[in-house]
Enzyme design. Structure first.
Site, PDB file in Angstrom:
ATOM      1  N   SER A   2       1.162  -8.919   1.456  1.00  0.00           N
ATOM      2  CA  SER A   2      -0.130  -8.688   2.083  1.00  0.00           C
ATOM      3  C   SER A   2      -0.144  -7.421   2.915  1.00  0.00           C
ATOM      4  O   SER A   2       0.870  -6.781   3.120  1.00  0.00           O
ATOM      5  CB  SER A   2      -0.498  -9.878   2.974  1.00  0.00           C
ATOM      6  OG  SER A   2       0.087  -9.730   4.237  1.00  0.00           O
ATOM      7  N   LEU A  67      -0.220  -4.650  -2.742  1.00  0.00           N
ATOM      8  CA  LEU A  67       1.095  -4.120  -2.401  1.00  0.00           C
ATOM      9  C   LEU A  67       1.001  -3.519  -1.004  1.00  0.00           C
ATOM     10  O   LEU A  67      -0.039  -2.973  -0.630  1.00  0.00           O
ATOM     11  CB  LEU A  67       1.526  -3.034  -3.390  1.00  0.00           C
ATOM     12  CG  LEU A  67       1.835  -3.471  -4.827  1.00  0.00           C
ATOM     13  CD1 LEU A  67       2.103  -2.252  -5.694  1.00  0.00           C
ATOM     14  CD2 LEU A  67       3.026  -4.423  -4.866  1.00  0.00           C
ATOM     15  N   ASP A  68       2.085  -3.588  -0.251  1.00  0.00           N
ATOM     16  CA  ASP A  68       2.106  -2.985   1.081  1.00  0.00           C
ATOM     17  C   ASP A  68       1.886  -1.476   1.004  1.00  0.00           C
ATOM     18  O   ASP A  68       2.153  -0.845  -0.025  1.00  0.00           O
ATOM     19  CB  ASP A  68       3.458  -3.247   1.766  1.00  0.00           C
ATOM     20  CG  ASP A  68       3.622  -4.685   2.207  1.00  0.00           C
ATOM     21  OD1 ASP A  68       2.609  -5.347   2.457  1.00  0.00           O
ATOM     22  OD2 ASP A  68       4.781  -5.133   2.303  1.00  0.00           O
ATOM     23  N   TYR A  69       1.444  -0.920   2.107  1.00  0.00           N
ATOM     24  CA  TYR A  69       1.232   0.530   2.241  1.00  0.00           C
ATOM     25  C   TYR A  69       2.429   1.330   1.739  1.00  0.00           C
ATOM     26  O   TYR A  69       2.289   2.308   1.010  1.00  0.00           O
ATOM     27  CB  TYR A  69       0.958   0.826   3.717  1.00  0.00           C
ATOM     28  CG  TYR A  69       1.018   2.275   4.124  1.00  0.00           C
ATOM     29  CD1 TYR A  69      -0.067   3.122   3.914  1.00  0.00           C
ATOM     30  CD2 TYR A  69       2.150   2.788   4.768  1.00  0.00           C
ATOM     31  CE1 TYR A  69      -0.029   4.451   4.315  1.00  0.00           C
ATOM     32  CE2 TYR A  69       2.197   4.115   5.178  1.00  0.00           C
ATOM     33  CZ  TYR A  69       1.102   4.941   4.952  1.00  0.00           C
ATOM     34  OH  TYR A  69       1.156   6.255   5.356  1.00  0.00           O
ATOM     35  N   THR A  71       4.848   0.437  -0.295  1.00  0.00           N
ATOM     36  CA  THR A  71       5.369   0.054  -1.608  1.00  0.00           C
ATOM     37  C   THR A  71       4.539   0.680  -2.726  1.00  0.00           C
ATOM     38  O   THR A  71       3.312   0.667  -2.673  1.00  0.00           O
ATOM     39  CB  THR A  71       5.346  -1.480  -1.756  1.00  0.00           C
ATOM     40  OG1 THR A  71       6.049  -2.073  -0.668  1.00  0.00           O
ATOM     41  CG2 THR A  71       5.993  -1.916  -3.064  1.00  0.00           C
TER      42      THR A  71
END
Length: 224
Positions: A2, A67-69, A71
Site C-alpha cells: 500500500s 506498488l510503493d513509491y 518500488t
C-alpha cells in the site's frame, strides 16, 4: 503493497516514463518506474502519480493494486468497472501470481524458504511496519536465492508475497537479517546508501483475463 507511508511526506516524482507492457480494450499492464506514487498522496505536492499520467491517455484507467513509491514494476490497470471487479476478486482469492526481484545485504543461509511473520503498523515509528505476534496480521512470503555476490556481500533474491501486507517484503527480509539495498525506511544507513533507489522490482504477474478467461502472464526485467 500500500501507499500508507507516502501520504506523510513530500515525494518528488521521477521524470522517467511508465511503459505499457500490454494493452487491449479492457485492461493495461504497465511497468511503473521507481520513485513514483501509484495514486495521489495526501500532501498537495504529491499529486503527480502513475494513475494520473496513465489517465491522460486512458481516461477510464483505474487502480486495482499498488506498488510503493520506491518500488518499480508491473501493475494491472483495468479500463472498465466489470474488469476492475473481476481483477479485484482474483486478488482477494489470491489467485493472481506475482513475484519480485530484490537485492539484499548479506548471504542467505538457505537457498529457499518461507517467511511467516505477522505484521502490524509500528505506532511508535509511523509510517513503518513491524513484526508483531500480538496485533499483527498473518503474512507470508516465499523466497528463493538467485545469486550471491561475495565481493559486495549481497544476494539477489526472488520474492513471492502470498499475502499483500504493507511493506511486507521489506519487513520480512529485514526480519530475516537481510535488509534491502537502498531502503531508506528500514535498512541501516550504510546499507540504504548502497543504492540510489530501493532494490525491489515487481518482475512477474500472472492472472486470468476477465473476458477471454485465458491465463495471461507478463514479465519486466529488473532495471538493476
Amino acid at each position: 503493497m500500500s501507499n500508507s507511508t507516502e501520504e506523510l511526506a513530500i515525494l518528488p516524482a521521477t521524470s522517467e516514463p511508465y511503459q505499457i507492457v500490454y494493452e487491449d480494450d479492457v485492461l493495461l499492464v504497465v511497468n511503473k518506474p521507481a520513485q513514483l506514487l501509484t495514486v495521489p498522496g495526501r500532501h498537495p505536492q504529491n499529486q503527480d502519480c502513475l494513475i494520473r499520467r496513465v489517465q491522460r491517455e486512458f481516461p477510464f484507467a483505474e487502480v486495482v493494486h499498488r506498488l510503493d513509491y520506491d518500488t518499480s514494476g508491473l501493475l494491472i490497470l483495468p479500463l472498465t468497472k466489470r474488469v476492475l471487479s473481476d481483477i479485484s476478486k482474483q486478488f482477494q482469492a489470491r489467485s493472481v501470481q506475482k513475484h519480485y526481484i530484490a537485492v539484499v545485504e548479506g548471504k542467505l543461509a538457505k537457498a529457499k524458504g518461507v517467511i511467516e511473520l505477522p505484521l502490524a503498523a509500528d505506532e511508535q515509528k509511523r509510517p513503518l511496519y513491524k513484526v508483531c505476534p500480538q496485533q499483527g496480521k498473518p503474512s507470508e512470503t516465499r523466497y528463493r536465492l538467485l545469486s550471491y555476490n561475495a565481493a559486495a556481500n549481497h544476494s539477489r533474491v526472488q520474492l513471492e508475497p502470498v499475502t499483500g501486507r504493507s511493506h511486507q517484503l521489506r519487513v520480512h527480509m529485514l526480519a530475516l537479517g537481510h535488509p534491502m539495498l537502498g531502503d531508506s525506511l528500514y535498512a541501516p544507513g550504510a546499507i540504504a546508501a548502497k543504492s540510489p533507489r530501493l532494490m525491489l522490482h515487481a518482475e512477474y504477474i500472472r492472472f486470468v483475463h476477465p473476458l477471454s478467461r485465458a491465463v495471461i502472464e507478463f514479465s519486466a526485467p529488473a532495471p538493476f
